[in-house]
Design a protein around this motif. Structure first.
Motif, PDB file in Angstrom:
ATOM      1  N   VAL A 168      35.173  45.121  59.650  1.00  0.00           N
ATOM      2  CA  VAL A 168      35.528  45.757  58.465  1.00  0.00           C
ATOM      3  C   VAL A 168      36.747  45.185  57.932  1.00  0.00           C
ATOM      4  N   LEU A 169      37.888  45.134  58.670  1.00  0.00           N
ATOM      5  CA  LEU A 169      39.176  44.569  58.424  1.00  0.00           C
ATOM      6  C   LEU A 169      39.191  43.092  58.221  1.00  0.00           C
ATOM      7  N   ALA A 170      38.182  42.351  59.014  1.00  0.00           N
ATOM      8  CA  ALA A 170      38.068  41.102  58.675  1.00  0.00           C
ATOM      9  C   ALA A 170      37.373  40.547  57.487  1.00  0.00           C
ATOM     10  N   SER A 171      36.408  41.487  57.003  1.00  0.00           N
ATOM     11  CA  SER A 171      35.753  41.547  55.800  1.00  0.00           C
ATOM     12  C   SER A 171      36.683  41.440  54.573  1.00  0.00           C
ATOM     13  N   THR A 172      37.681  42.342  54.501  1.00  0.00           N
ATOM     14  CA  THR A 172      38.352  42.759  53.311  1.00  0.00           C
ATOM     15  C   THR A 172      39.504  41.287  53.218  1.00  0.00           C
ATOM     16  N   LEU A 173      39.582  40.375  53.909  1.00  0.00           N
ATOM     17  CA  LEU A 173      40.125  39.462  53.832  1.00  0.00           C
ATOM     18  C   LEU A 173      39.731  38.331  53.038  1.00  0.00           C
ATOM     19  N   VAL A 174      38.488  38.424  52.674  1.00  0.00           N
ATOM     20  CA  VAL A 174      37.831  37.460  51.958  1.00  0.00           C
ATOM     21  C   VAL A 174      37.303  37.848  50.473  1.00  0.00           C
ATOM     22  N   LEU A 175      37.672  39.159  50.104  1.00  0.00           N
ATOM     23  CA  LEU A 175      37.192  39.572  48.902  1.00  0.00           C
ATOM     24  C   LEU A 175      37.945  38.953  47.899  1.00  0.00           C
ATOM     25  N   THR A 176      37.064  38.746  46.687  1.00  0.00           N
ATOM     26  CA  THR A 176      37.805  38.253  45.415  1.00  0.00           C
ATOM     27  C   THR A 176      37.791  38.854  44.129  1.00  0.00           C
ATOM     28  N   PRO A 177      38.614  38.627  43.133  1.00  0.00           N
ATOM     29  CA  PRO A 177      38.262  39.477  41.720  1.00  0.00           C
ATOM     30  C   PRO A 177      37.056  39.067  41.137  1.00  0.00           C
ATOM     31  N   LEU A 178      36.630  39.863  40.317  1.00  0.00           N
ATOM     32  CA  LEU A 178      35.450  39.616  39.413  1.00  0.00           C
ATOM     33  C   LEU A 178      35.904  38.341  38.530  1.00  0.00           C
ATOM     34  N   PRO A 179      35.170  37.335  38.033  1.00  0.00           N
ATOM     35  CA  PRO A 179      35.432  36.039  37.579  1.00  0.00           C
ATOM     36  C   PRO A 179      35.741  36.672  36.128  1.00  0.00           C
ATOM     37  N   ASP A 180      35.436  37.526  35.367  1.00  0.00           N
ATOM     38  CA  ASP A 180      35.518  38.000  34.080  1.00  0.00           C
ATOM     39  C   ASP A 180      36.618  38.797  34.153  1.00  0.00           C
ATOM     40  N   PRO A 181      37.763  38.679  33.246  1.00  0.00           N
ATOM     41  CA  PRO A 181      39.047  39.508  33.412  1.00  0.00           C
ATOM     42  C   PRO A 181      38.772  41.051  32.930  1.00  0.00           C
ATOM     43  N   VAL A 182      37.687  41.073  31.909  1.00  0.00           N
ATOM     44  CA  VAL A 182      37.381  42.256  31.351  1.00  0.00           C
ATOM     45  C   VAL A 182      36.728  43.292  32.466  1.00  0.00           C
ATOM     46  N   ALA A 183      35.854  42.496  33.169  1.00  0.00           N
ATOM     47  CA  ALA A 183      35.004  43.183  34.140  1.00  0.00           C
ATOM     48  C   ALA A 183      36.103  43.624  35.385  1.00  0.00           C
ATOM     49  N   GLU A 184      36.776  42.825  35.572  1.00  0.00           N
ATOM     50  CA  GLU A 184      37.968  42.957  36.814  1.00  0.00           C
ATOM     51  C   GLU A 184      38.822  44.353  36.057  1.00  0.00           C
ATOM     52  N   ARG A 185      39.337  44.288  35.097  1.00  0.00           N
ATOM     53  CA  ARG A 185      40.060  45.559  34.549  1.00  0.00           C
ATOM     54  C   ARG A 185      39.321  46.993  34.486  1.00  0.00           C
ATOM     55  N   ARG A 186      37.943  46.875  34.224  1.00  0.00           N
ATOM     56  CA  ARG A 186      37.089  47.903  34.205  1.00  0.00           C
ATOM     57  C   ARG A 186      36.950  48.306  35.773  1.00  0.00           C
ATOM     58  N   ALA A 187      36.845  47.379  36.828  1.00  0.00           N
ATOM     59  CA  ALA A 187      36.786  47.703  38.096  1.00  0.00           C
ATOM     60  C   ALA A 187      38.316  48.340  38.348  1.00  0.00           C
ATOM     61  N   ALA A 188      39.328  47.911  38.108  1.00  0.00           N
ATOM     62  CA  ALA A 188      40.510  48.528  38.345  1.00  0.00           C
ATOM     63  C   ALA A 188      40.691  49.726  37.831  1.00  0.00           C
ATOM     64  N   GLY A 189      40.014  50.148  36.634  1.00  0.00           N
ATOM     65  CA  GLY A 189      40.285  51.442  36.036  1.00  0.00           C
ATOM     66  C   GLY A 189      39.127  52.359  36.874  1.00  0.00           C
ATOM     67  N   LEU A 190      38.239  51.931  37.121  1.00  0.00           N
ATOM     68  CA  LEU A 190      37.225  52.834  37.932  1.00  0.00           C
ATOM     69  C   LEU A 190      38.092  53.173  39.354  1.00  0.00           C
ATOM     70  N   HIS A 191      38.800  52.370  39.909  1.00  0.00           N
ATOM     71  CA  HIS A 191      39.230  52.313  41.257  1.00  0.00           C
ATOM     72  C   HIS A 191      40.267  53.451  40.957  1.00  0.00           C
ATOM     73  N   ALA A 192      41.170  53.412  40.055  1.00  0.00           N
ATOM     74  CA  ALA A 192      42.065  54.481  39.666  1.00  0.00           C
ATOM     75  C   ALA A 192      41.556  55.793  39.580  1.00  0.00           C
TER      76      ALA A 192
END
Length: 230
Positions: A168-192
């Motif tokens: 699991v630790l190794a898998s988190t090293l290759v995670l990347t943001p969503l390509p669309d910045p609006v979608a990424e902000r939505r993910a950040a808000g959901l995380h919060a």
């Protein structure tokens, strides 16, 4: 006759004792001597199974990671297979697994929370702080992506092997943001929202019940599902 010792059971008891110490006193307190006292055995007996503190802590992290993964994998597969009528339910079910809504999840959350205070966390565990954050953000990205385009895909193999802590630790090293910045902000808000509700469940249990937290999460997920495309 010599007494027959169930080594797997004894090892499990020692891991459980270490888990109790960590969730109540933090990682720094989980010394061999302290955990041995909690387990009701000698330090020498504990060292027979775990020669050093780091091997004991690694066993605890592996235990809770496997338990969480065993619950999360079916939820992840269900989200991938969800259609428009199912996606809010499956998204909520996945995110609820990350929140301290029952005793087991509260224990896991307490372990991850113990990683927040850098001065009290051994240096070799710092990577886990980042991994915990990255894992939750990844699940929030998956939810945002599926809510935006709930086309059922292959659900995969529900019998997939449950990964251990290092995998699991190794898998988190290759995670990347969503390509669309609006979608990424939505993910950040959901995380919060997930993190904020989790904190309130622990610190304000009299004011925020598990039912309250589920309802608040569902409202946010429903709003995201109804949001215009990113």
């Amino acid at each position: 006759m010599p007494r027959i010792v169930d080594h797997d059971a004894r090892r499990g008891e020692l891991v459980a004792a270490a888990l109790r110490v960590i969730t109540t006193e933090g990682f720094a307190a989980a010394s061999v001597r302290r955990v041995a006292h909690e387990a009701g055995c000698s330090a020498g007996a504990l060292r027979h199974y775990f020669p050093r503190q780091d091997s004991l802590v690694a066993a605890v992290l592996d235990e809770i990671t496997r338990a969480a993964a065993a619950r999360l994998i079916p939820r992840i597969l269900a989200l991938r297979a969800a259609d428009r009528g199912e996606v809010v339910d499956t998204a909520c079910a996945l995110l609820e697994e990350l929140m301290p809504l029952d005793e087991a999840r509260a224990t896991e959350w307490a372990v991850w929370s113990a990683l927040i205070d850098p001065p009290s966390v051994p240096g070799h565990l710092e990577r886990w702080r980042s991994a915990g954050w990255a894992g939750t953000r990844h699940h929030c990205r998956s939810v945002v992506r599926q809510l935006a385009d709930p086309v059922p895909g292959p659900s995969g193999d529900s019998a997939v092997e449950v990964p251990g802590a290092e995998e699991v630790l190794a898998s988190t090293l290759v995670l990347t943001p969503l390509p669309d910045p609006v979608a990424e902000r939505r993910a950040a808000g959901l995380h919060a929202v997930v993190d904020g509700l989790s904190v309130q469940l622990v610190t304000h249990a009299d004011d925020v019940s598990p039912g309250d937290a589920r309802a608040a999460l569902r409202q946010v997920v429903s709003d995201l599902a109804a949001a215009p495309p990113a």
